[in-house]
Design an enzyme around this catalytic site. Structure first.
Site, short mmCIF file in Angstrom:
data_model
loop_
_atom_site.label_atom_id
_atom_site.label_comp_id
_atom_site.label_asym_id
_atom_site.label_seq_id
_atom_site.Cartn_x
_atom_site.Cartn_y
_atom_site.Cartn_z
N ARG A 1 9.95 -22.30 24.15
CA ARG A 1 10.97 -21.90 23.19
C ARG A 1 10.40 -20.88 22.21
O ARG A 1 9.27 -21.02 21.74
CB ARG A 1 11.48 -23.12 22.41
CG ARG A 1 12.13 -24.17 23.29
CD ARG A 1 13.46 -23.68 23.87
NE ARG A 1 14.22 -24.75 24.48
CZ ARG A 1 14.15 -25.09 25.75
NH1 ARG A 1 13.32 -24.45 26.57
NH2 ARG A 1 14.90 -26.08 26.23
N ASP B 1 1.90 -9.75 3.39
CA ASP B 1 1.03 -9.49 4.54
C ASP B 1 -0.45 -9.76 4.25
O ASP B 1 -1.23 -9.96 5.18
CB ASP B 1 1.18 -8.04 5.00
CG ASP B 1 2.61 -7.70 5.38
OD1 ASP B 1 3.35 -8.63 5.73
OD2 ASP B 1 2.98 -6.52 5.31
N ASN C 1 -9.42 -32.34 -9.65
CA ASN C 1 -10.23 -31.12 -9.67
C ASN C 1 -11.33 -31.20 -10.73
O ASN C 1 -11.54 -30.28 -11.51
CB ASN C 1 -9.36 -29.88 -9.91
CG ASN C 1 -10.05 -28.60 -9.47
OD1 ASN C 1 -10.75 -28.58 -8.46
ND2 ASN C 1 -9.87 -27.53 -10.21
N GLN D 1 10.22 -16.03 5.61
CA GLN D 1 8.86 -16.03 5.07
C GLN D 1 8.77 -15.36 3.70
O GLN D 1 7.86 -15.63 2.94
CB GLN D 1 7.92 -15.33 6.05
CG GLN D 1 7.79 -16.05 7.37
CD GLN D 1 7.29 -15.14 8.48
OE1 GLN D 1 6.09 -14.95 8.64
NE2 GLN D 1 8.21 -14.56 9.26
N ARG D 2 9.72 -14.48 3.41
CA ARG D 2 9.73 -13.77 2.13
C ARG D 2 10.51 -14.52 1.05
O ARG D 2 10.31 -14.27 -0.14
CB ARG D 2 10.40 -12.41 2.27
CG ARG D 2 9.66 -11.38 3.06
CD ARG D 2 10.38 -10.04 2.90
NE ARG D 2 9.81 -9.03 3.76
CZ ARG D 2 8.72 -8.33 3.47
NH1 ARG D 2 8.10 -8.55 2.34
NH2 ARG D 2 8.27 -7.42 4.31
N ASP E 1 0.82 -1.21 0.00
CA ASP E 1 0.00 0.00 0.00
C ASP E 1 0.86 1.27 0.00
O ASP E 1 0.50 2.27 -0.62
CB ASP E 1 -0.97 0.00 1.18
CG ASP E 1 -0.26 0.01 2.53
OD1 ASP E 1 0.85 -0.55 2.63
OD2 ASP E 1 -0.82 0.58 3.48
#
Length: 766
Positions: free
Chosen positions: A291, A165, A533, A299-300, A118
């Site tokens: 822990r 995100d 599918n 994650q990226r 954004d």
């Protein structure tokens, strides 16, 4: 007076499109860049890379340059962004923006596809609004000529949301989110095994800034005990509530405990909740060590998921169409996703709505904040509460003393276990007893049936295979009496079948015998689970996403193995008469050609494709990938197709084959399949509960269509399917076939085709 600058703008009439990636990187950005650039070339425009985001626009020079077709080869599987991204403080100031305008116009660019979050998109929109006055200033300063200004009166902008995100309102999924969720859930699966070994608690912090999507969805898909998200801050005393749930879970047999913390989590007083604080709270109240694992930028990174390849490819083509057709003065658009279709949104309004969610959180309007994230997010808050709450702490809605049995029928589909786990826990919430039938209909006849408790299905969510087993056999007429007796003897009040096409045929057969066997007049519900599918009423079946990711991963390895030689690989995907896996796998892996069973394949076509392949290798190609659906071409099987390509190669390349096979059915289910299984079973158990309350005995099948769960009577099945080909008559994904040619051939015959689009630019209730 300032002397007017000599006009250096390129003089050809080709539309020039700038492409930039800005802000944080996200897996799938390369697929979007590749698609925008190649689509622009096919549509007659010239794509330009603006390297390093707005830094490149501000500094110009070699950071802005044309993109050739070959520049995008073998990029779809790469993480990050090949054209780079960087923050630019200069761009935040008027002078920096003015420099960007000068550099863009000097390269003949006044159309822009901006890929970012954004912040990046709002910066792009600000530049668009200021463009006319900045151009006027540049003319006054002599940095642009009046002719240049007249030629580029405004900036045309189309945005694509690249952010792990998933915090942009109006779109179901942003580029990179699915890949990041895959990273998180894989890490949770791995942490669960070590946690179970030591009966240990792990506190895991995940990304997401002010959006809890990754935290909430990973908590559901990963089987976590507790989750903390920004949109739904916990009330005072939440630490005691959390520890109580963890302790009760242990008493119910859980060996591991998992708490997920979103990086933007806070309490209702606005105090940030960190993973370290959560671990300390657990240790103080339970005397058990906890822990902390902060997943961070892992994650990226890495290879994008199949979804973050084919969907950005779809978005990229649509963006190229939009930015070419738009006129100066048109409002900026952002393209998102709504129910697997392209969603056209107003950029300014979308960014404003996204930022409004943060204001709702700051104002303490948490219910409104959750609702602003969309229906799926809202539902998952309640779904997680039910799934994670041990039965001793869960108050059933009502005790009904009814028994609901669940079985798997048909081929194996990853996610079946998640569906069974969800059925048990949603059943407990509704005061129902859930029975597991081992071994499909034969297991029902043989009495291989047992009640499933909360703890029995613990850990099933991330397991591949089917704990209840599955068989393809359809019951024959002679077996219906035994099936009816088993239903009576085990006091089964309702039956849920999780499976593929044979499960649906079984239900059809039962429906035809109800008049003869009254014991079978109970509510029956079919939940779609098939890697093919190919099921009616369901746009996506449980298991298809896992199979597609397995297929895509396999073809990545195939392409790597061919790096040292000039080689054409012909790979075969499963799917029987349905080409979903082949087509989507071809899009996700960057295949040159895909053969579907839905299309007519002649020897002439094979020969023509082989000749074109030979020419491309003669001109310098080093690798080609051909994908065929397992039944495509009839007698022209995998080996025959390979022989045709080999015969026509004339020594320019060699040919290898690879039948991917049952690898597509194996492994742990993806987060998408876990979440889909959970959503469908949430609705299925509610439907069964309602039917039992009303005394109804329908046989129905359900699926998600246009983002909503829809129920169909089994009598509707002949209308919706081709019974010979065993697939739906209408397959939503078939519209993407032309994309294959656009992405594979700069001289594609298919140039401008329509994609399914939902226009939400005027919709006030999204």
């Amino acid at each position: 007076m300032t002397s007017e600058k000599k006009d250096t703008t390129p003089r050809d009439n080709t539309v020039r499109i700038g492409i930039l990636t800005s802000g944080g990187d996200a897996q799938g950005m390369n697929a979007a860049v590749r698609s925008v650039a190649r689509s622009a070339i096919v549509l007659g425009a010239t794509p330009y890379a603006i390297r390093e985001g707005w830094y490149g626009a501000v500094n110009g020079g070699d950071l802005i340059h044309p993109l050739a077709w070959g520049d995008l080869s073998n990029t779809i599987s790469k993480g990050g962004t090949i054209i780079g991204t960087a923050r630019s403080e200069r761009f935040r100031k008027r002078e920096g923006m003015k420099d960007a305008v000068a550099n863009l116009i000097s390269n003949g660019i006044d159309r822009l596809v901006s890929i970012g979050g954004d912040g990046s998109l709002s910066g792009t929109e600000e530049l668009r609004q200021l463009w006319p006055e900045l151009v006027e200033e540049l003319v006054a300063e002599g940095r642009l000529t009046k002719a240049q200004a007249a030629q580029h009166p405004g900036l045309i902008v189309v945005g694509l949301v690249g952010s792990i995100d998933n915090d942009m309102t109006g779109t179901d999924m942003t580029i990179g989110t699915d890949s990041a969720l895959n990273r998180i859930v894989t890490a949770l699966d791995q942490l669960s095994s070590t946690a179970a070994s030591h009966q240990r608690t792990f506190v895991v912090e995940v990304m997401g800034r002010n959006c809890g999507y990754l935290a909430l969805m990973s908590a559901v898909a990963g089987g976590a005990d507790y989750v903390l998200v920004p949109e739904n801050p916990p009330a005072p005393g939440w630490e005691d509530d959390m520890c109580k749930k963890l302790a009760e879970g242990r008493q119910q047999g859980r060996r591991e405990s998992m708490v997920i913390v979103a990086e933007g989590a806070q309490d209702q007083q606005g105090q940030r909740i960190t993973a370290d604080y959560v671990a300390k709270a657990i240790e103080e109240r339970t005397s058990e060590s906890a822990r902390v694992t902060i997943l961070g930028h892992i994650q990226r990174g890495g290879t994008p998921s199949a979804y973050d390849r084919w969907m950005p490819t779809l978005l990229g083509y649509a963006a190229a169409q939009e930015v070419i057709k738009a006129q100066p003065g048109d409002s900026a658009k952002v393209l998102g996703v709504r129910y697997n279709r392209i969603a056209r949104l107003d950029l300014t309004r979308t960014v404003a709505e996204t930022r409004h969610v943060r204001k709702l959180i700051e104002a303490g309007e948490y219910e409104a904040a959750v609702e602003s994230r969309g229906r799926s997010f809202t539902d998952m808050v309640e779904v997680f509460r039910v799934l994670s709450t041990p039965p001793s702490l869960l108050t059933p809605l009502e005790s009904k003393a009814k028994r609901v049995a669940i079985m798997h029928v048909g081929g194996l589909a990853p996610g079946m276990n998640m569906a069974s786990r969800a059925a048990v826990r949603f059943g407990l919430q509704r005061g129902l007893e859930v029975l597991g039938i081992q071994g499909s209909f034969q297991g029902l006849i043989d009495g291989n049936i047992k009640p499933l408790a909360w703890e029995d299905v613990e850990g099933w969510g991330y397991r591949g295979g089917a704990e209840l087993g599955t068989k393809r056999e359809i019951p024959v007429v002679e077996e219906f009496y035994a099936i009816g007796r088993a239903v009576e003897n085990h006091q089964i009040d309702a039956l849920i079948l999780v499976g593929g096409y044979n499960a649906y045929l079984s239900a059809q057969a039962i429906a035809g015998e109800l008049s003869r066997y009254p014991a079978l007049r109970i509510p029956m519900l079919l939940v779609p689970a098939s890697i093919d599918n190919n099921l009616p009423g369901a746009e996506i079946s449980i298991g298809a996403d896992t199979a597609l990711n397995n297929l895509t991963w396999s073809m990545d390895l195939i392409k790597e193995s061919a790096a040292a030689a000039k080689r054409c690989f012909v790979a075969e995907a499963m799917g029987r008469h349905c080409g979903y896996l082949a087509l989507m796998g071809g899009l996700s892996s960057g295949a040159e050609t895909v053969y579907l069973e839905e299309d007519s394949i002649s020897l002439d076509r094979l020969g023509q494709d082989a000749a074109e392949m030979r020419e491309s290798f003669r001109e310098g190609r080093r690798l080609a990938l051909v994908v065929r659906n397992e039944l495509a071409g009839g007698r022209y099987d995998l080996d025959f197709m390979a022989d045709v390509f080999k015969q026509e190669s004339h020594g320019y390349y060699d040919v290898r084959t690879d039948k991917i096979g049952y690898l597509q059915q194996g492994g742990a289910p993806t987060p998408f399949d876990r979440l889909l299984a959970t959503r469908l079973m949430y609705r299925a158990m509610a439907r069964v509960d309602e039917a039992l309350g009303r005394g109804e005995a329908h046989i129905e099948y359900l699926g998600e269509e246009n983002g909503r769960v829809v129920f169909h009577d089994i009598a509707d099945m002949p209308v919706q399917v081709d019974s010979v080909k065993r697939r739906p008559k209408k397959q939503w994904w078939m519209c993407m076939r032309p994309l294959l040619e656009v992405m594979a051939n700069s001289n594609a015959a298919v140039q401008d085709f329509a994609l399914p689009l939902v226009d939400l630019t005027q919709d006030q209730d999204r």
